[in-house]
Design a protein around this motif. Structure first.
Motif, mmCIF file in Angstrom:
data_model
loop_
_atom_site.group_PDB
_atom_site.id
_atom_site.type_symbol
_atom_site.label_atom_id
_atom_site.label_comp_id
_atom_site.label_asym_id
_atom_site.label_seq_id
_atom_site.Cartn_x
_atom_site.Cartn_y
_atom_site.Cartn_z
ATOM 1 N N ALA A 213 10.609 -52.022 36.391
ATOM 2 C CA ALA A 213 11.615 -51.365 35.561
ATOM 3 C C ALA A 213 11.009 -51.085 34.183
ATOM 4 O O ALA A 213 10.447 -51.976 33.554
ATOM 5 C CB ALA A 213 12.843 -52.255 35.422
ATOM 6 N N LEU A 214 11.105 -49.830 33.762
ATOM 7 C CA LEU A 214 10.657 -49.434 32.424
ATOM 8 C C LEU A 214 11.885 -49.029 31.638
ATOM 9 O O LEU A 214 12.629 -48.140 32.045
ATOM 10 C CB LEU A 214 9.679 -48.263 32.506
ATOM 11 N N GLN A 215 12.114 -49.669 30.511
ATOM 12 C CA GLN A 215 13.372 -49.376 29.815
ATOM 13 C C GLN A 215 13.188 -48.569 28.537
ATOM 14 O O GLN A 215 12.100 -48.461 27.986
ATOM 15 C CB GLN A 215 14.161 -50.650 29.543
ATOM 16 N N ALA A 216 14.280 -47.979 28.136
ATOM 17 C CA ALA A 216 14.330 -47.208 26.898
ATOM 18 C C ALA A 216 15.749 -47.317 26.362
ATOM 19 O O ALA A 216 16.652 -47.798 27.053
ATOM 20 C CB ALA A 216 13.957 -45.758 27.149
ATOM 21 N N MET A 217 15.928 -46.877 25.118
ATOM 22 C CA MET A 217 17.257 -46.981 24.510
ATOM 23 C C MET A 217 17.391 -45.945 23.410
ATOM 24 O O MET A 217 16.388 -45.441 22.897
ATOM 25 C CB MET A 217 17.469 -48.394 23.970
ATOM 26 N N GLN B 295 21.229 -48.266 26.590
ATOM 27 C CA GLN B 295 19.951 -48.827 27.051
ATOM 28 C C GLN B 295 19.933 -48.680 28.556
ATOM 29 O O GLN B 295 20.979 -48.797 29.208
ATOM 30 C CB GLN B 295 19.874 -50.303 26.616
ATOM 31 N N TRP B 296 18.773 -48.376 29.130
ATOM 32 C CA TRP B 296 18.711 -48.154 30.571
ATOM 33 C C TRP B 296 17.279 -48.415 31.035
ATOM 34 O O TRP B 296 16.410 -48.690 30.207
ATOM 35 C CB TRP B 296 19.116 -46.708 30.913
ATOM 36 N N ALA B 297 17.043 -48.309 32.336
ATOM 37 C CA ALA B 297 15.668 -48.415 32.846
ATOM 38 C C ALA B 297 15.481 -47.476 34.021
ATOM 39 O O ALA B 297 16.439 -47.127 34.723
ATOM 40 C CB ALA B 297 15.354 -49.847 33.262
ATOM 41 N N ALA C 256 15.796 -52.727 39.866
ATOM 42 C CA ALA C 256 17.066 -52.727 39.136
ATOM 43 C C ALA C 256 16.949 -51.763 37.965
ATOM 44 O O ALA C 256 16.126 -51.969 37.085
ATOM 45 C CB ALA C 256 17.389 -54.129 38.642
ATOM 46 N N GLN C 257 17.788 -50.729 37.955
ATOM 47 C CA GLN C 257 17.646 -49.699 36.920
ATOM 48 C C GLN C 257 18.360 -50.125 35.638
ATOM 49 O O GLN C 257 19.239 -49.415 35.151
ATOM 50 C CB GLN C 257 18.187 -48.362 37.431
ATOM 51 N N ARG C 258 18.023 -51.305 35.128
ATOM 52 C CA ARG C 258 18.677 -51.752 33.913
ATOM 53 C C ARG C 258 17.703 -52.304 32.868
ATOM 54 O O ARG C 258 17.861 -52.051 31.700
ATOM 55 C CB ARG C 258 19.778 -52.771 34.241
ATOM 56 N N GLY C 259 16.680 -53.032 33.247
ATOM 57 C CA GLY C 259 15.742 -53.568 32.268
ATOM 58 C C GLY C 259 16.253 -54.870 31.683
ATOM 59 O O GLY C 259 17.435 -55.015 31.399
ATOM 60 N N SER C 260 15.358 -55.826 31.484
ATOM 61 C CA SER C 260 15.825 -57.144 31.081
ATOM 62 C C SER C 260 15.964 -57.244 29.565
ATOM 63 O O SER C 260 15.286 -56.562 28.801
ATOM 64 C CB SER C 260 14.867 -58.225 31.574
ATOM 65 N N PHE C 261 16.864 -58.124 29.160
ATOM 66 C CA PHE C 261 17.140 -58.294 27.740
ATOM 67 C C PHE C 261 15.928 -58.832 26.986
ATOM 68 O O PHE C 261 15.752 -58.550 25.800
ATOM 69 C CB PHE C 261 18.353 -59.206 27.542
ATOM 70 N N ALA C 262 15.084 -59.584 27.687
ATOM 71 C CA ALA C 262 13.898 -60.139 27.030
ATOM 72 C C ALA C 262 13.034 -59.015 26.447
ATOM 73 O O ALA C 262 12.521 -59.116 25.328
ATOM 74 C CB ALA C 262 13.092 -60.966 28.031
ATOM 75 N N VAL C 263 12.891 -57.917 27.203
ATOM 76 C CA VAL C 263 12.072 -56.802 26.723
ATOM 77 C C VAL C 263 12.810 -56.012 25.644
ATOM 78 O O VAL C 263 12.212 -55.580 24.657
ATOM 79 C CB VAL C 263 11.645 -55.900 27.905
ATOM 80 N N THR C 264 14.122 -55.850 25.811
ATOM 81 C CA THR C 264 14.917 -55.170 24.778
ATOM 82 C C THR C 264 14.720 -55.859 23.429
ATOM 83 O O THR C 264 14.473 -55.228 22.403
ATOM 84 C CB THR C 264 16.422 -55.220 25.143
ATOM 85 N N GLY D 78 18.420 -37.366 38.247
ATOM 86 C CA GLY D 78 19.171 -38.572 37.925
ATOM 87 C C GLY D 78 18.338 -39.836 37.963
ATOM 88 O O GLY D 78 18.816 -40.913 37.621
ATOM 89 N N GLY D 79 17.090 -39.719 38.394
ATOM 90 C CA GLY D 79 16.208 -40.884 38.422
ATOM 91 C C GLY D 79 15.401 -40.933 37.136
ATOM 92 O O GLY D 79 15.945 -40.818 36.036
ATOM 93 N N ASN D 80 14.077 -41.079 37.291
ATOM 94 C CA ASN D 80 13.237 -41.229 36.104
ATOM 95 C C ASN D 80 13.214 -39.977 35.233
ATOM 96 O O ASN D 80 12.953 -40.067 34.034
ATOM 97 C CB ASN D 80 11.807 -41.575 36.524
ATOM 98 N N THR D 81 13.490 -38.805 35.839
ATOM 99 C CA THR D 81 13.502 -37.572 35.039
ATOM 100 C C THR D 81 14.594 -37.645 33.970
ATOM 101 O O THR D 81 14.442 -37.090 32.879
ATOM 102 C CB THR D 81 13.719 -36.352 35.948
ATOM 103 N N GLY D 82 15.684 -38.357 34.273
ATOM 104 C CA GLY D 82 16.751 -38.506 33.288
ATOM 105 C C GLY D 82 16.664 -39.800 32.505
ATOM 106 O O GLY D 82 17.579 -40.127 31.751
ATOM 107 N N ARG D 83 15.574 -40.546 32.678
ATOM 108 C CA ARG D 83 15.512 -41.884 32.094
ATOM 109 C C ARG D 83 14.286 -42.103 31.217
ATOM 110 O O ARG D 83 14.020 -43.221 30.793
ATOM 111 C CB ARG D 83 15.486 -42.928 33.224
ATOM 112 N N ASN D 84 13.527 -41.046 30.970
ATOM 113 C CA ASN D 84 12.289 -41.237 30.196
ATOM 114 C C ASN D 84 12.563 -40.959 28.716
ATOM 115 O O ASN D 84 13.684 -40.659 28.315
ATOM 116 C CB ASN D 84 11.211 -40.306 30.748
ATOM 117 N N THR D 85 11.498 -41.006 27.907
ATOM 118 C CA THR D 85 11.666 -40.776 26.475
ATOM 119 C C THR D 85 11.154 -39.388 26.069
ATOM 120 O O THR D 85 10.903 -39.141 24.899
ATOM 121 C CB THR D 85 10.955 -41.851 25.649
#
Lengths: 417, 96
Positions: free
Chosen positions: A259-263, A336-338, A306-314, A71-78
């Motif tokens: 925080a590293l984000q993806a979408m 979108q998540w981080a 914060a597991q969300r990522g900022s809008f600036a990077v989005t 549920g952490g980064n294993t479920g949040r990568n690309t």
């Protein structure tokens, strides 16, 4: 438990309405004492448990996870796997991981949906082209497959990108690793969990570490939300939360959490059957088997849990993605998540002992942990079982931050972050 | 999107700023052990909670300043100048 997955079992269960599948793995309650406890039920922690049981026959093992497994980064990568690194130490490490991935579905009897669809790093400038040649030469010297692509060859593999004369980021060529690609992230977590559980490992969810039990300066157990658990040795595989766990044991790490984000977009028809990485613009894009465009981004460049990522990077990454793929302009984004990643100064991992006897760590993978799950587990299991560093992990010790022997992949491999 | 209070320019979007990492790190004298020097260069608290850090209003006035910011909520509890002491944060907001 012990039910083997096969075409035959699928057929048999299909005819009986899928009512008789047994749970893939055992959701265990913790025992008071183990040979080894692993903190963190992501890919690295679960792989560590599996290789402890399989390679070292140590099965009195618990993986304790604060939330749910994967549920952490294993479920949040690309889901990208590759080994296109520059230095020999890194190339050996990451290619060992990719080779384990190549055999993992068979080894685990769990389809991890490895798709070696190739990963292309795009070159947008003369400088990028020089970088591509340098990286390709280094990879070949290290025995790793690498192809330098011309503009036309990239266009043949990924015609959806903008190759028009007035493209804002012209594509002049690329670096292709054909053996790279994607794997199903949830399947990697569940495959390792199922295989480890079948060998006797306890997977304990909703079990938060709150402290360590120490005797004569050595770790002999952990205090958790489910009580005190004793262990001869403890391994940490907690990615972005490594510093928090380390502070409970009284030492610091050279780690900063970001925080590293993806979408992902809504699913669409097949558009892209490879992975494109554009380090220059900070975006990378692939298409999932469901049809969603999976878009990865850069870091929020300030410390964050914060597991969300900022809008600036989005905003930046979507702008860059549209500049390369104008055809996606009407696409709707679904989610979108981080994930919180553990970045060290040389972007290389730390796998081995900590300053506290009995406590071992696997961290520092930063933005690239998913591809390293098999080797991270393999080498941490080796350290926990033998008390010695695995040969592949010898260069990746905490001590290098005192000796200055860094392996600076941040600058070297041209990775996107 | 964070709104960051530049001590000189007022509240601006986070895009205008660059974070310079942990602040108040004292440089040790040059004749120290590798371990002390390594700790100075690389090893950090990396707190999940309030972090004292440097920011620069790069695409604005260009000035550096310090901020106390929570790394989970991203709430900025205090902004102060580079030469100021650490402000008293006990008054509010520092939930961990």
């Amino acid at each position: 438990m012990g039910q083997k997955y096969s075409a035959w079992s699928l057929l048999r269960e299909g005819f009986s309405g899928h009512r008789h599948w047994s749970p893939a793995w055992r959701d265990a309650a913790p025992k008071p004492s183990y040979d080894v406890i692993i903190i963190g039920g992501g890919g690295h922690g679960l792989a560590t448990a599996y290789y402890l049981a399989k390679n070292h026959k140590i099965t009195n093992v618990a993986v304790i996870e604060r939330g749910w497994i994967g549920g952490g980064n294993t479920g949040r990568n690309t889901t990208v796997v590759r080994s296109n690194y520059l230095y020999p130490e890194s190339a050996r490490l990451y290619d060992f991981s990719l080779k384990l991935y190549e055999g993992l579905s068979q080894d685990l009897n769990f389809n991890i949906m490895l798709s070696q669809r190739g990963v292309i790093r795009l070159a947008h400038s003369r400088h990028d082209l020089d970088g591509v040649s340098r990286a390709a030469n280094a990879m070949r010297m290290n025995g790793i497959d690498a192809d330098v692509l011309t503009r036309d060859q990239v266009a043949a593999m990924a015609p959806v990108a903008d190759f028009s004369p007035d493209a804002p980021y012209p594509i002049l060529g690329g670096l292709l690793q054909r053996r790279a690609g994607t794997a199903r992230h949830d399947a990697v977590a569940w495959g390792y969990a199922r295989a480890a559980s079948a060998l006797g490992v306890d997977i304990v969810q909703n079990c938060e570490v709150r402290g360590f039990v120490q005797e004569n300066g050595a770790i002999v157990g952990v205090e958790t939300s489910q009580g005190r658990l004793r262990a001869d040795r403890v391994g940490i595989a907690a990615a972005g939360h490594s510093s928090a766990i380390a502070s409970l044991a009284g030492f610091k790490l050279p780690v900063t959490s970001y925080a590293l984000q993806a979408m992902v977009s809504e699913p669409i028809k097949p558009l892209l059957d490879t992975v494109l990485i554009s380090p220059g613009t900070g975006t990378y894009v692939s298409q999932s088997d469901k049809g969603e465009m999976v878009i990865g981004a850069g870091l929020d460049l300030f410390p964050s849990y914060a597991q969300r990522g900022s809008f600036a990077v989005t905003q930046t990454v979507l702008g860059a993605t549209l500049a390369i793929f104008p055809c996606l302009s009407r696409l709707q984004m679904l989610r979108q998540w981080a994930g919180i990643v553990d970045v060290v100064h040389d972007s290389s991992p730390i796998i081995g002992p900590t300053p506290v006897p009995g406590l071992y760590i696997n961290c520092g993978w930063g933005t690239g942990g998913f591809k390293a799950i098999p080797v991270g587990g393999w080498t941490l299991a080796h350290a926990l079982a033998t008390g010695k560093n695995h040969e592949l992990a010898e260069a990746f010790q905490l001590e290098r931050f005192n000796t200055g022997r860094l392996i600076d992949e941040a600058a070297a491999s041209g990775i996107a972050h | 999107m964070m709104l960051i209070q530049c001590p000189w320019c007022g509240k601006r979007d986070e895009n205008e700023f660059v974070c310079g990492g942990t602040t108040h790190i004292a440089r040790p004298p040059s004749a120290v052990t590798d371990a002390v020097w390594g700790a100075y260069l690389f090893f950090r608290e990396n707190p999940k909670g309030v972090h004292l850090e440097r920011w620069r209003h790069t695409w604005g006035c260009g000035q550096w300043f310090n901020a106390a910011r929570h790394t989970v909520t991203h709430e900025i509890l205090a902004v102060y100048r580079m030469s100021d002491p650490v402000p008293d944060l006990s008054a509010g907001g520092a939930a961990s």
